[in-house]
Design an enzyme around this catalytic site. Structure first.
Site, mmCIF file in Angstrom:
data_model
loop_
_atom_site.group_PDB
_atom_site.id
_atom_site.type_symbol
_atom_site.label_atom_id
_atom_site.label_comp_id
_atom_site.label_asym_id
_atom_site.label_seq_id
_atom_site.Cartn_x
_atom_site.Cartn_y
_atom_site.Cartn_z
ATOM 1 C CB SER A 19 72.868 -59.863 58.662
ATOM 2 O OG SER A 19 72.256 -59.973 59.727
ATOM 3 C CG ASP A 20 77.638 -61.661 63.542
ATOM 4 O OD1 ASP A 20 76.751 -62.399 64.169
ATOM 5 O OD2 ASP A 20 78.627 -61.900 63.783
ATOM 6 C CD1 TRP A 21 71.516 -63.336 66.818
ATOM 7 C CD2 TRP A 21 72.696 -63.714 64.844
ATOM 8 N NE1 TRP A 21 70.756 -64.520 66.568
ATOM 9 C CE2 TRP A 21 71.336 -64.798 65.249
ATOM 10 C CE3 TRP A 21 73.071 -63.902 63.622
ATOM 11 C CZ2 TRP A 21 71.054 -65.739 64.464
ATOM 12 C CZ3 TRP A 21 72.569 -64.913 62.948
ATOM 13 C CH2 TRP A 21 71.667 -66.072 63.277
#
Ligand code: BGC
Length: 757
Positions: free
Chosen positions: A287-289
């Site tokens: 996932s993106d942060w």
């Protein structure tokens, strides 16, 4: 996700704690030594990455499996802990399985170079921004770009890159336009595939991001993008499809936004149906942060790894497996993908090994890529190249061109040598959304190439003073910039006004007045996005230099003085004004959807911020396809760029077959050798209901003066197809296809029609 500031004091504390932990923990003290090769049946390199992953998986406990599914925070910004101590203090870390010799996954942002080198007291090369690499239209240069990043990551001790941004430029005001590869999916996909190949050649895990439709930064954590499946597959997703299937990245990062109702990181259509099933992607999705919003839903949809923490893929995940709400086989599938990626990228067979970065080679690569990326937009009446034997006085004006050139910000930001080139000078560290100028001085580069000339600098903060400086000079070179960054969008495409002391500097006025004062005015743009040019008719020459990297000034100097012939072409259309864009403004989130920062609690984040809607109702008409279809004339078209020589095209033949073969001749009709980007477009049969034309192939060819070269381009049938929503598949529409060839999307002298069935 929140990117906190990094203070010098925190760095000292981190260092002290690291030392303490290294002394206290026998395991971590090992990291200073040459890494030992892990052993086990999975180290048999005759086995496939899948077989090797399965052998490891069989030995793992449930806790070890879950530990691979998440990060342990952002080591860059956090104190040393037992878990993150073996990390390289990058932006993410997943503990491996030390018992079985499986290393941790040590991640660094690396869009145009390795981020946050200062944390480790290291150096990394800043390449020209990704959009510049796209302007080179050069797959070999893209490979070199990726390979440099891979080498420097490895040399610093990382084994995973968070680069490979390839969201399509649907919205040129997107603050991350500089991190992406332009508006055309075939150009962007081809180049990102090469970039990934280069990165992974250094035995680091390559990643492609942000999957998908993260085409604006405003409200990126809450926006719901609606897009038809056909438009999705033929535009943004096609770039990812080419990148994934041709570049074989070991990882894909899903994006923050929602797509057709679901967050990208829990979107079954995106992650499983399209990416893993249709494209047969065998690697893992992270996932993106802060982009994970659930446990069961995200896991079932196809998310394999949560970053940077473990709100959903840590204890909650384990509990869900224990409770049977996540099947054991699903957990195993995620773990298998992560291990498989590690074997495939070589991070297990070639353990991380720190070494000394070669800054000289890095500068040379950065310079060469920039030389192939600078776009000559105008050159009338051939004021360029400058003749150092004749020129006596040069006025260099504006945009801190005495000391540096600007870079793009956000998580892509590379730390410059010695800190920001302009005051306040840092200590090498960069702060979130601070404008960072690299210490590469155009003034010095120009003076070095015109040793007998008097070269004077004017800061360009007062239009009248700048015009006075330009007036008597043989030539005036005026610099202008448009900074951009993750976490923001540009309010307009106009060159921004900026503050200098008490003065508000209007860059458009400076250019207009300088050009009025001196007929030999050259404008040099340092931008990530297209800019509008109310003054376009005034200067003699215009160069787009992008964000030019560590050695931008030398590249620019070589172009200005003709040591290098310009060969870049625009990967994005430059429109005349914002009113011509598909969306006259970037839709802004309502206050309740506005948060840029990351989650404050899992509960809050599980709900997500309330969505607001952005409809991609321009559909297939992205970039030049929009202007073509809407009959809007533009400032500078997609694929456009001049040279110091001239080219002519002849002899087109088009041969149908399993691939359509396009052959033609390009002649260099001028007196200088150069590199021409030959572009091939296709108009589909009317029944396909497509925009007037699409890029289907390109080739950058070096041709000596007065020589010619035959070029053959084979067109992948997919590039001539449409996405059929009924069949849920690519479909080639039978009928007549017009193939057009030339040096710019608006200048295609060769045409031939071929009938395809
Ligand atoms: C960005 C990603 C980046 C990550 C880690 C996010 O905010 O969107 O591109 O890789 O942070 O820094």
């Amino acid at each position: 996700m929140k990117h906190t500031l990094r203070h010098a004091g925190l760095g000292t504390l981190v260092l002290a704690l690291t030392t303490l932990f290294c002394l206290a923990l026998p395991g971590t003290a090992q990291r200073r030594q040459r890494p030992s090769t892990p052993s086990g049946p999975w180290m048999n390199t005759n086995l496939s990455p899948d077989e090797r992953a399965d052998l490891v998986l069989k030995e793992m406990t449930a806790d070890e499996k879950v530990a691979l599914l998440h990060g342990v925070g952002m080591p860059t910004d956090e104190p040393v802990t037992v878990e993150n101590a073996p990390s390289n203090r990058g932006v993410g870390y997943a503990v491996g399985v030390p018992r079985l010799g499986i290393p941790g996954i040590d991640m660094s942002d690396a869009a145009y170079g390795v981020r946050s080198s200062q944390v480790n007291g290291r150096y990394s090369t800043a390449l020209p921004a990704n959009v510049a690499a796209a302007a080179s239209w050069d797959p070999d240069a893209a490979y070199e770009y990726g390979a440099l990043i891979g080498r420097e990551l490895r040399a610093q001790g990382y084994n995973m890159s968070l680069g490979g941004g390839v969201d399509i430029t649907r919205e040129p005001r997107n603050g991350r336009t500089f991190e992406y590869l332009g508006e055309d999916p075939i150009l962007a996909g081809t180049l990102v595939a090469k970039l990934i190949e280069g990165t992974q050649s250094a035995h680091v895990i390559g990643d492609i991001k942000h999957y998908a439709f993260n085409d604006q930064e405003s409200g990126r954590n809450s926006v719901n993008i609606t897009v038809s499946k056909r438009a999705a597959r033929e535009t943004d997703l096609l770039a990812f499809e080419i990148g994934v299937t041709k570049g074989n990245p070991a990882a894909v990062m899903c994006s923050y936004n929602r797509v057709n109702g679901d967050f990208a990181c829990e979107n079954k259509w995106l992650l499983t149906d399209v990416l893993k099933k249709d494209w047969k992607f065998p690697g893992f999705v992270l996932s993106d942060w802060g982009g994970t919003h659930s446990t069961e839903k995200a896991s079932a949809a196809g998310l394999d790894n949560e970053q940077p923490g473990r709100f959903f893929f840590g204890d909650k995940y384990k509990a869900a497996v224990d409770a049977g709400t996540i099947p054991g086989a699903e957990l195993d599938e995620h773990v298998h993908r992560i291990l498989r990626a590690m074997f495939a990228a070589g991070v297990i067979d070639y353990p991380r090994q720190r070494s000394v970065i070669d800054p000289f080679a890095g500068f040379e690569t950065a310079r060469k890529i920039e030389e192939g990326s600078i776009v000559l937009l105008k050159n009338k009446p051939a004021v360029l190249p400058l003749d150092s034997a004749k020129i006596r006085t040069i006025a260099v004006i504006g945009a801190h061109s005495d000391v540096g050139m600007i870079s793009g910000g956000g998580s892509a930001q590379v730390d410059p040598i010695g800190g920001n080139a302009i005051a306040p000078k840092g200590e090498g560290a960069t702060r979130w959304q601070e404008q960072i100028w690299f210490p590469t001085s155009p003034l010095k580069a120009i003076q070095a190439r015109a040793p007998r000339a008097t070269v004077k600098y004017d800061p360009g903060t007062d239009p009248a003073a700048a015009a006075a400086a330009a007036k008597g000079a043989d030539v005036a070179i005026v610099f202008a910039y448009q900074w951009e960054s993750e976490g923001m969008d540009l309010p307009t495409l106009s060159l921004p006004a900026y503050k200098s002391g008490d003065q508000q500097v209007d860059q458009n006025a400076v250019i207009a007045q300088v050009a009025a004062a001196n007929p030999h005015t050259i404008v040099v743009l340092e931008t990530g996005s297209p800019v509008t040019m109310p003054w376009v008719d005034a200067p003699a020459a215009i160069l787009e230099a992008w964000f030019s990297g560590s050695d931008g000034a030398d590249a620019l100097g070589n172009i200005l003085f003709g040591t290098v012939n310009p060969s870049g072409k625009l990967p994005n259309t430059f429109p005349k004004n914002e009113a011509d864009l598909p969306h006259p403004t970037v839709t802004q989130p309502p206050p309740e959807s506005q948060h840029f920062s990351g989650p404050t609690s899992p509960e809050q984040w599980a709900k997500g911020l309330p969505p607001f809607q952005v409809a991609y109702d321009e559909g297939l008409k992205v970039g030049y396809k929009w202007y073509d279809a809407e009959n809007k004339s533009v400032l500078f078209p997609f694929g456009y760029g001049l040279s110091y020589t001239t080219y002519s095209y002849s002899g087109l033949t088009v041969t149908p077959g399993s691939t359509v073969k396009v052959t033609f001749t390009v002649a260099n009709t001028g007196a200088r050798s150069g590199a021409e980007i030959a572009e091939v477009y296709a108009a589909l049969p009317a029944s396909a209901q497509e925009p007037p034309k699409r890029l289907v192939g390109f080739s950058k060819v070096k041709i000596d003066a007065k020589q010619k070269q035959t070029v053959t381009i084979e067109i992948d049938p997919k590039y001539l197809s449409i996405w059929d929503e009924q069949k849920d598949a690519w479909s080639l529409i039978p009928g007549d296809y017009t193939i057009m060839v030339g040096g710019s999307s608006d200048k295609l002298p060769l045409k031939a029609t071929v009938s395809l069935k």
